[in-house]
Design a protein around this motif. Structure first.
Motif, PDB file in Angstrom:
ATOM      1  N   GLY A   1      23.271   8.636   1.966  1.00  0.00           N
ATOM      2  CA  GLY A   1      23.166   7.682   0.865  1.00  0.00           C
ATOM      3  C   GLY A   1      24.031   8.080  -0.315  1.00  0.00           C
ATOM      4  O   GLY A   1      24.649   7.234  -0.970  1.00  0.00           O
ATOM      5  N   ASN A   2      24.075   9.381  -0.588  1.00  0.00           N
ATOM      6  CA  ASN A   2      24.907   9.871  -1.684  1.00  0.00           C
ATOM      7  C   ASN A   2      26.373   9.540  -1.464  1.00  0.00           C
ATOM      8  O   ASN A   2      27.084   9.146  -2.383  1.00  0.00           O
ATOM      9  CB  ASN A   2      24.753  11.391  -1.806  1.00  0.00           C
ATOM     10  CG  ASN A   2      23.535  11.774  -2.607  1.00  0.00           C
ATOM     11  OD1 ASN A   2      23.067  11.001  -3.445  1.00  0.00           O
ATOM     12  ND2 ASN A   2      23.013  12.957  -2.364  1.00  0.00           N
ATOM     13  N   GLU A   3      26.801   9.717  -0.221  1.00  0.00           N
ATOM     14  CA  GLU A   3      28.198   9.417   0.092  1.00  0.00           C
ATOM     15  C   GLU A   3      28.465   7.918  -0.054  1.00  0.00           C
ATOM     16  O   GLU A   3      29.535   7.513  -0.517  1.00  0.00           O
ATOM     17  CB  GLU A   3      28.537   9.871   1.511  1.00  0.00           C
ATOM     18  CG  GLU A   3      28.675  11.373   1.651  1.00  0.00           C
ATOM     19  CD  GLU A   3      28.921  11.776   3.094  1.00  0.00           C
ATOM     20  OE1 GLU A   3      30.083  11.818   3.488  1.00  0.00           O
ATOM     21  OE2 GLU A   3      27.940  12.027   3.811  1.00  0.00           O
ATOM     22  N   ALA A   4      27.482   7.122   0.353  1.00  0.00           N
ATOM     23  CA  ALA A   4      27.620   5.670   0.219  1.00  0.00           C
ATOM     24  C   ALA A   4      27.817   5.296  -1.241  1.00  0.00           C
ATOM     25  O   ALA A   4      28.652   4.441  -1.577  1.00  0.00           O
ATOM     26  CB  ALA A   4      26.404   4.963   0.801  1.00  0.00           C
ATOM     27  N   ALA A   5      27.054   5.960  -2.129  1.00  0.00           N
ATOM     28  CA  ALA A   5      27.185   5.693  -3.571  1.00  0.00           C
ATOM     29  C   ALA A   5      28.567   6.111  -4.053  1.00  0.00           C
ATOM     30  O   ALA A   5      29.208   5.400  -4.839  1.00  0.00           O
ATOM     31  CB  ALA A   5      26.100   6.430  -4.346  1.00  0.00           C
ATOM     32  N   ALA A   6      29.050   7.264  -3.579  1.00  0.00           N
ATOM     33  CA  ALA A   6      30.382   7.736  -3.983  1.00  0.00           C
ATOM     34  C   ALA A   6      31.462   6.776  -3.481  1.00  0.00           C
ATOM     35  O   ALA A   6      32.425   6.482  -4.196  1.00  0.00           O
ATOM     36  CB  ALA A   6      30.619   9.142  -3.449  1.00  0.00           C
ATOM     37  N   TRP A   7      31.267   6.270  -2.248  1.00  0.00           N
ATOM     38  CA  TRP A   7      32.219   5.304  -1.706  1.00  0.00           C
ATOM     39  C   TRP A   7      32.217   4.020  -2.535  1.00  0.00           C
ATOM     40  O   TRP A   7      33.278   3.437  -2.788  1.00  0.00           O
ATOM     41  CB  TRP A   7      31.887   4.984  -0.238  1.00  0.00           C
ATOM     42  CG  TRP A   7      32.650   5.847   0.708  1.00  0.00           C
ATOM     43  CD1 TRP A   7      32.223   7.003   1.297  1.00  0.00           C
ATOM     44  CD2 TRP A   7      33.997   5.648   1.162  1.00  0.00           C
ATOM     45  NE1 TRP A   7      33.215   7.532   2.085  1.00  0.00           N
ATOM     46  CE2 TRP A   7      34.316   6.717   2.034  1.00  0.00           C
ATOM     47  CE3 TRP A   7      34.958   4.670   0.920  1.00  0.00           C
ATOM     48  CZ2 TRP A   7      35.550   6.836   2.651  1.00  0.00           C
ATOM     49  CZ3 TRP A   7      36.197   4.790   1.541  1.00  0.00           C
ATOM     50  CH2 TRP A   7      36.487   5.866   2.403  1.00  0.00           C
TER      51      TRP A   7
END
Lengths: 394, 105
Positions: free
Chosen positions: A9-15
């Motif tokens: 989820g964190n990576e999704a937010a960064a993306w």
């Protein structure tokens, strides 16, 4: 072609931040959202993202830098959680009062004491009165999508308010799921470039931002924030429509699941909605008329949608991972406000569960349904119920 | 009494500022700092005795606001719109020409 990648989820937010192309990102690492600034700094270092990444010494500085950047007139992004969000508290009011469309990703986490890094919504719920728009994501895809939506809503001229997108700590921030990453061109088309008309720095146009507001002006200034939040109701729905056209995924203020003939509707936010849908399927097979609803937008509070939902059911059970001491759950209090003047209203019950990362199991949900059934049969039950509480150690 | 050198600015900004609330309460007109009258929360006000004044300018020099102007004859003029009543002028005055008195509204 949109790319499908498996990510946290964190990576999704960064993306999402990468796709939105903010000019400034200022963030301080805090569990569980540490990976967001980490990933963004990686993007910036690799030259994939043209943003100024400001390393700060605390969350108070992070949001202050964001306020400065946004006041200067660029798209701004940050991420935090829990105590970090609490440390930002005073600046959150300033960001909203100055009408700066900052977007913040939040890994929803419990607040101390005792120290707890796991999931509930106490952090964002505690900031509900700051004037920030609040979205809650059910899964990693929603975390990505809602951040894009948040930028679009926040920067709308009728709104111009900061927005936060909450996604549950560890349940989403650290769980790996397939996420569809939209094409950059489509996102560019959807968001456009942020061209501020009210707040930007230009030597040829000197302005004062964050000035002293005397009693003669303060109330009007605060009213404009209220007005902007009211406008946001309409704007959010428009943006949801536009998002569906561009990306094919549909969002609602309140998403309903098997509610049409339901006698009991379980209303919740965030990742718990996924569990509820499974649970509803199971209970439907057993012949219980039950439905689920998920609140995607908590501020502005979807008053009309709540009224429409309440008309469909006899018991509205609110499942929430937060507590407003002295009254019960915050969502419960707000829902009661929405229904107070309705002629016919369902029984509204509040269930406090899953605080500090405690798992919400089907047994817990069975207990919720049992209490709701009792209320339906006319028995007197508590309005605020703590589910999954280990009473034996009290 | 000498007129405030900002009079024209004050009137212009006051008019525009009070007419329209902007998003974020932003003040788009430069010079707004002279419009916000900061003398409103004063408890003590300086009372000036011209007879004792030797025109040494110390009050004018030390006023941190600055809320003291000099008139044509170099006597101090107190601008009560901005004087916060701190009493520095009275403290510095060598001849005790300035006295701090409690202010009532």
């Amino acid at each position: 072609m949109p790319m499908r990648k498996v990510m946290k989820g964190n990576e999704a937010a960064a993306w999402a931040a990468k796709l939105a192309k903010p000019k400034v990102v200022a963030a301080f690492p805090i569990t569980p959202s540490t990976l967001v600034p980490e990933k963004i700094s990686e993007f910036v270092a690799d030259g994939e993202m043209d943003a100024e990444f400001i390393k700060v010494e605390s969350e108070h500085s992070a949001i202050s830098a964001c306020v400065g950047a946004s006041a200067a007139g660029v798209r701004t992004f940050t991420a935090t959680a829990s105590q970090g969000l609490a440390l930002m508290h005073e600046i959150l009011f300033i960001a909203a009062g100055m009408r700066l469309p900052i977007v913040m990703a939040i890994g929803n986490r419990a607040l101390s004491a005792p120290i707890n890094i796991w999931n509930d919504w106490q952090d964002t719920i505690s900031e509900r009165d700051t004037g920030w728009i609040q979205f809650y994501a059910e899964n990693n895809q929603e975390a990505l999508d809602l951040i894009l939506i948040a930028f679009k809503v926040a920067e709308d001229e009728r709104v111009l308010l900061p927005a936060m997108v909450g996604f549950d700590a560890f349940i989403l921030t650290h769980t790996v799921e397939p996420v569809e990453i939209p094409d950059q061109e489509v996102v560019d088309e959807f968001l456009g470039e942020y061209v501020p008309k009210h707040a930007y720095l230009d030597p040829a146009r000197p302005i004062t931002q964050g000035a002293l507001g005397f009693p003669a002006h303060y109330m009007e200034a605060r009213y404009t924030v209220w007005e902007a939040m009211e406008n946001a109701r309409k704007v959010i729905k428009e943006v949801f429509d536009e998002f569906e056209k561009k990306f094919g995924r549909r969002y609602h203020m309140i998403e309903e699941y098997k509610t049409d003939d339901a006698e009991i509707i379980l209303l919740t936010m965030g990742s718990l909605a996924g569990t509820l849908k499974e649970f509803v399927d199971k209970k439907r097979e057993e012949g219980v008329k039950i439905g689920a609803a998920k609140m995607t937008v908590y501020r502005p509070f979807p008053i009309e949608e709540i009224k429409a939902l309440a008309k469909k059911t006899k018991v509205l059970a609110i499942l929430e991972k937060d507590i407003s001491f002295g009254i019960g759950g915050a969502v419960f209090a707000d829902t009661s406000r929405a229904l107070i003047n309705e002629k016919e209203k369902p029984i509204v019950l509040d269930f406090i569960l899953g605080l500090g990362g405690r798992d919400v199991t089907f047994e817990n949900l069975e207990e919720v349904v049992e209490i709701s059934k009792k209320a339906l049969e006319g028995e007197k039950v508590e309005e605020v119920n703590w589910i999954g509480l280990r009473k034996e150690i009290l | 009494m000498a007129e405030s050198p900002f009079k024209a600015d004050i009137e212009r900004v006051q008019k525009e500022y009070s007419e329209k609330m902007t998003p974020g309460a932003i003040v788009y007109i430069p010079g707004s700092s002279v419009v916000n009258k900061t003398g409103g929360w004063r408890v003590f006000m300086p009372k000036f005795n011209k007879d004792k004044c030797v025109r040494c300018f110390l009050c004018y020099t030390f006023c941190p606001e600055p809320a003291i102007y000099l008139d044509e004859e170099s006597y101090p003029v107190f601008d009560y719109d901005y004087c916060k009543g701190c009493g520095i002028c009275a403290n510095e005055c060598p001849t005790k020409a300035i006295e701090m008195v409690r202010e009532f509204k």
